[in-house]
Design a protein around this motif. Structure first.
Motif, PDB file in Angstrom:
ATOM      1  N   MET A  59       8.857  12.699   5.501  1.00 31.59           N
ATOM      2  CA  MET A  59       7.947  11.556   5.551  1.00 31.59           C
ATOM      3  C   MET A  59       7.600  11.205   6.995  1.00 31.59           C
ATOM      4  O   MET A  59       8.412  11.364   7.904  1.00 31.59           O
ATOM      5  CB  MET A  59       8.581  10.320   4.893  1.00 31.59           C
ATOM      6  CG  MET A  59       8.667  10.382   3.401  1.00 31.59           C
ATOM      7  SD  MET A  59       9.077   8.745   2.690  1.00 31.59           S
ATOM      8  CE  MET A  59      10.749   8.539   3.302  1.00 31.59           C
ATOM      9  N   LEU A  60       6.377  10.701   7.167  1.00 29.79           N
ATOM     10  CA  LEU A  60       5.923  10.127   8.428  1.00 29.79           C
ATOM     11  C   LEU A  60       5.281   8.778   8.145  1.00 29.79           C
ATOM     12  O   LEU A  60       4.740   8.554   7.063  1.00 29.79           O
ATOM     13  CB  LEU A  60       4.911  11.038   9.127  1.00 29.79           C
ATOM     14  CG  LEU A  60       5.427  12.330   9.758  1.00 29.79           C
ATOM     15  CD1 LEU A  60       4.254  13.116  10.342  1.00 29.79           C
ATOM     16  CD2 LEU A  60       6.456  12.031  10.849  1.00 29.79           C
ATOM     17  N   SER A  61       5.295   7.888   9.128  1.00 24.16           N
ATOM     18  CA  SER A  61       4.692   6.557   8.972  1.00 24.16           C
ATOM     19  C   SER A  61       3.179   6.638   9.101  1.00 24.16           C
ATOM     20  O   SER A  61       2.643   7.319   9.982  1.00 24.16           O
ATOM     21  CB  SER A  61       5.243   5.593  10.028  1.00 24.16           C
ATOM     22  OG  SER A  61       6.614   5.363   9.833  1.00 24.16           O
ATOM     23  N   HIS A  62       2.493   5.922   8.215  1.00 23.64           N
ATOM     24  CA  HIS A  62       1.032   5.788   8.292  1.00 23.64           C
ATOM     25  C   HIS A  62       0.705   4.385   7.814  1.00 23.64           C
ATOM     26  O   HIS A  62       0.732   4.099   6.616  1.00 23.64           O
ATOM     27  CB  HIS A  62       0.344   6.834   7.414  1.00 23.64           C
ATOM     28  CG  HIS A  62      -1.152   6.770   7.465  1.00 23.64           C
ATOM     29  ND1 HIS A  62      -1.893   7.352   8.472  1.00 23.64           N
ATOM     30  CD2 HIS A  62      -2.049   6.171   6.638  1.00 23.64           C
ATOM     31  CE1 HIS A  62      -3.180   7.130   8.244  1.00 23.64           C
ATOM     32  NE2 HIS A  62      -3.299   6.406   7.149  1.00 23.64           N
ATOM     33  N   HIS A  63       0.443   3.485   8.744  1.00 21.31           N
ATOM     34  CA  HIS A  63       0.238   2.084   8.404  1.00 21.31           C
ATOM     35  C   HIS A  63      -0.930   1.515   9.195  1.00 21.31           C
ATOM     36  O   HIS A  63      -1.555   2.228   9.998  1.00 21.31           O
ATOM     37  CB  HIS A  63       1.519   1.269   8.652  1.00 21.31           C
ATOM     38  CG  HIS A  63       2.164   1.545   9.981  1.00 21.31           C
ATOM     39  ND1 HIS A  63       1.621   1.116  11.180  1.00 21.31           N
ATOM     40  CD2 HIS A  63       3.299   2.221  10.298  1.00 21.31           C
ATOM     41  CE1 HIS A  63       2.394   1.501  12.175  1.00 21.31           C
ATOM     42  NE2 HIS A  63       3.409   2.174  11.672  1.00 21.31           N
ATOM     43  N   LYS A  64      -1.219   0.227   8.972  1.00 23.56           N
ATOM     44  CA  LYS A  64      -2.423  -0.369   9.556  1.00 23.56           C
ATOM     45  C   LYS A  64      -2.392  -0.429  11.078  1.00 23.56           C
ATOM     46  O   LYS A  64      -3.437  -0.560  11.712  1.00 23.56           O
ATOM     47  CB  LYS A  64      -2.649  -1.766   8.981  1.00 23.56           C
ATOM     48  CG  LYS A  64      -1.577  -2.789   9.345  1.00 23.56           C
ATOM     49  CD  LYS A  64      -1.905  -4.133   8.725  1.00 23.56           C
ATOM     50  CE  LYS A  64      -0.874  -5.187   9.071  1.00 23.56           C
ATOM     51  NZ  LYS A  64      -1.204  -6.501   8.486  1.00 23.56           N
ATOM     52  N   ASP A  69      -4.840   6.173  14.970  1.00 25.45           N
ATOM     53  CA  ASP A  69      -4.347   7.299  15.769  1.00 25.45           C
ATOM     54  C   ASP A  69      -3.870   8.464  14.912  1.00 25.45           C
ATOM     55  O   ASP A  69      -3.939   9.620  15.336  1.00 25.45           O
ATOM     56  CB  ASP A  69      -3.186   6.834  16.669  1.00 25.45           C
ATOM     57  CG  ASP A  69      -3.616   5.752  17.657  1.00 25.45           C
ATOM     58  OD1 ASP A  69      -4.744   5.862  18.184  1.00 25.45           O
ATOM     59  OD2 ASP A  69      -2.841   4.816  17.891  1.00 25.45           O
ATOM     60  N   THR A  70      -3.373   8.186  13.708  1.00 22.66           N
ATOM     61  CA  THR A  70      -2.776   9.249  12.898  1.00 22.66           C
ATOM     62  C   THR A  70      -3.761   9.921  11.948  1.00 22.66           C
ATOM     63  O   THR A  70      -3.502  11.038  11.480  1.00 22.66           O
ATOM     64  CB  THR A  70      -1.589   8.694  12.080  1.00 22.66           C
ATOM     65  OG1 THR A  70      -2.058   7.624  11.240  1.00 22.66           O
ATOM     66  CG2 THR A  70      -0.491   8.180  12.993  1.00 22.66           C
ATOM     67  N   ALA A  71      -4.885   9.265  11.648  1.00 20.81           N
ATOM     68  CA  ALA A  71      -5.809   9.826  10.654  1.00 20.81           C
ATOM     69  C   ALA A  71      -6.340  11.197  11.073  1.00 20.81           C
ATOM     70  O   ALA A  71      -6.295  12.155  10.295  1.00 20.81           O
ATOM     71  CB  ALA A  71      -6.959   8.853  10.398  1.00 20.81           C
ATOM     72  N   ALA A  72      -6.847  11.295  12.292  1.00 15.90           N
ATOM     73  CA  ALA A  72      -7.444  12.560  12.734  1.00 15.90           C
ATOM     74  C   ALA A  72      -6.444  13.719  12.746  1.00 15.90           C
ATOM     75  O   ALA A  72      -6.735  14.809  12.229  1.00 15.90           O
ATOM     76  CB  ALA A  72      -8.087  12.386  14.114  1.00 15.90           C
ATOM     77  N   PRO A  73      -5.239  13.533  13.321  1.00 13.23           N
ATOM     78  CA  PRO A  73      -4.264  14.638  13.276  1.00 13.23           C
ATOM     79  C   PRO A  73      -3.880  15.038  11.855  1.00 13.23           C
ATOM     80  O   PRO A  73      -3.652  16.223  11.576  1.00 13.23           O
ATOM     81  CB  PRO A  73      -3.050  14.068  14.027  1.00 13.23           C
ATOM     82  CG  PRO A  73      -3.609  13.008  14.908  1.00 13.23           C
ATOM     83  CD  PRO A  73      -4.746  12.413  14.148  1.00 13.23           C
ATOM     84  N   GLY A  99      -5.034   3.277   3.730  1.00 10.33           N
ATOM     85  CA  GLY A  99      -5.429   4.436   2.939  1.00 10.33           C
ATOM     86  C   GLY A  99      -6.903   4.774   3.046  1.00 10.33           C
ATOM     87  O   GLY A  99      -7.276   5.947   3.055  1.00 10.33           O
ATOM     88  N   PHE A 100      -7.732   3.739   3.131  1.00  8.14           N
ATOM     89  CA  PHE A 100      -9.176   3.964   3.152  1.00  8.14           C
ATOM     90  C   PHE A 100      -9.593   4.884   4.293  1.00  8.14           C
ATOM     91  O   PHE A 100     -10.390   5.817   4.096  1.00  8.14           O
ATOM     92  CB  PHE A 100      -9.918   2.632   3.259  1.00  8.14           C
ATOM     93  CG  PHE A 100     -11.353   2.779   3.689  1.00  8.14           C
ATOM     94  CD1 PHE A 100     -12.308   3.259   2.815  1.00  8.14           C
ATOM     95  CD2 PHE A 100     -11.750   2.454   4.984  1.00  8.14           C
ATOM     96  CE1 PHE A 100     -13.633   3.412   3.207  1.00  8.14           C
ATOM     97  CE2 PHE A 100     -13.063   2.600   5.384  1.00  8.14           C
ATOM     98  CZ  PHE A 100     -14.004   3.081   4.496  1.00  8.14           C
ATOM     99  N   MET A 101      -9.053   4.647   5.473  1.00  9.42           N
ATOM    100  CA  MET A 101      -9.502   5.404   6.647  1.00  9.42           C
ATOM    101  C   MET A 101      -9.205   6.896   6.503  1.00  9.42           C
ATOM    102  O   MET A 101     -10.053   7.751   6.795  1.00  9.42           O
ATOM    103  CB  MET A 101      -8.829   4.858   7.914  1.00  9.42           C
ATOM    104  CG  MET A 101      -9.313   5.505   9.186  1.00  9.42           C
ATOM    105  SD  MET A 101      -8.634   4.704  10.649  1.00  9.42           S
ATOM    106  CE  MET A 101      -9.403   3.087  10.501  1.00  9.42           C
ATOM    107  N   LEU A 102      -8.014   7.225   6.035  1.00  7.01           N
ATOM    108  CA  LEU A 102      -7.650   8.631   5.884  1.00  7.01           C
ATOM    109  C   LEU A 102      -8.488   9.293   4.799  1.00  7.01           C
ATOM    110  O   LEU A 102      -8.957  10.426   4.976  1.00  7.01           O
ATOM    111  CB  LEU A 102      -6.166   8.751   5.559  1.00  7.01           C
ATOM    112  CG  LEU A 102      -5.633  10.173   5.385  1.00  7.01           C
ATOM    113  CD1 LEU A 102      -5.846  11.002   6.645  1.00  7.01           C
ATOM    114  CD2 LEU A 102      -4.154  10.150   5.006  1.00  7.01           C
TER     115      LEU A 102
END
Length: 250
Positions: A59-64, A69-73, A99-102
């Motif tokens: 798991m990795l963190s993906h939050h608001k 920064d994490t969406a593109a990678p 979630g929307f951005m990713l």
């Protein structure tokens, strides 16, 4: 139209229970186990769910606070062939959660996205309210300052049932604001702790609910359901007094 890259992986948007872990679907467990990576709003919260179902996927963190920064990678990794599953702390990602951005970035790159059906708090709260649910507006969390009054007035003038998420600490204030915009006699309901042990729904007018919760501090996650405007009936006067019939809080 973007063409999906031949080597592209896939993004799964996976709902997790809002309360009772038994609400987790077999397919959601299967997807989380088979994914190469799980993106979690809070890895500590999600770790409880993963441990319960024997899911050992990294798991990795993906939050608001980091999704910009994490969406593109993440999109690059999925485009390179990885299968990534996105979860939030509870419910369906993208519904008042990150979630929307990713999802948008994946769609823009032609990467396949699949959202699994599953838990979200507002649907059971809406159906349980007994208010019309054939047409409704999901507002989520109201603005706390700028734009709050305007948004409330727009909702008050809508003839559809509307749904608001709220914290227990702000519930009484929001009910007071709703009374001012909608009138004290507007029908509504307050649900808390959906699918948990202390799941409770209290129905009444906005005035009744405000009076009840002013004397009963709520706990847990709150969903407010408010009836749409009915122009053929006055909402300026409360026609009943049933405070004594409202259930006690746990």
């Amino acid at each position: 139209m973007n063409n999906q890259p031949k080597s592209a992986g896939k993004l799964f948007v996976v709902p997790t229970p809002v309360g009772n872990l038994s609400d987790m679907t077999p397919r959601a467990i299967e997807v989380l186990k088979s994914a190469d990576l799980i993106l979690a709003e809070d890895t500590r919260t999600s770790a409880v769910v993963m441990k319960h179902f024997g899911i050992t996927t990294p798991m990795l963190s993906h939050h608001k606070f980091n999704e910009h920064d994490t969406a593109a990678p993440m999109v690059e990794r999925i485009a390179g062939g990885e299968t990534v599953a996105l979860v939030s702390d509870a419910g369906t990602p993208g519904i008042s959660d990150p979630g929307f951005m990713l999802v948008r970035e994946c769609r823009m790159k032609g990467i396949k996205v699949e959202t699994l059906p599953g838990a979200t708090a507002f649907v059971p709260a809406l159906v349980n309210s007994g208010l019309p649910c054939d047409r409704f507006v999901f507002e989520g969390f109201l603005p706390q300052k700028k734009g709050r009054a305007t948004r409330l007035q727009l909702l008050a003038d809508d003839d559809r049932t509307f749904i608001i998420y709220e914290s227990p600490l702000r519930l009484v204030r929001t009910l007071a604001d709703l009374m001012e915009c909608c009138g004290p006699a507007r029908e509504a309901s307050v649900s808390r702790e959906i699918s948990k042990v202390h799941n409770t729904t209290v129905n009444g007018t906005l005035a009744e609910l405000h009076a009840f919760f002013s004397g009963n501090n709520p706990k847990g996650e709150i969903v407010i359901i408010v009836a749409g405007k009915r122009p053929d009936k006055s909402e300026k006067k409360v026609h009943r007094n049933k405070y004594k019939d409202l259930p006690e809080e746990d």
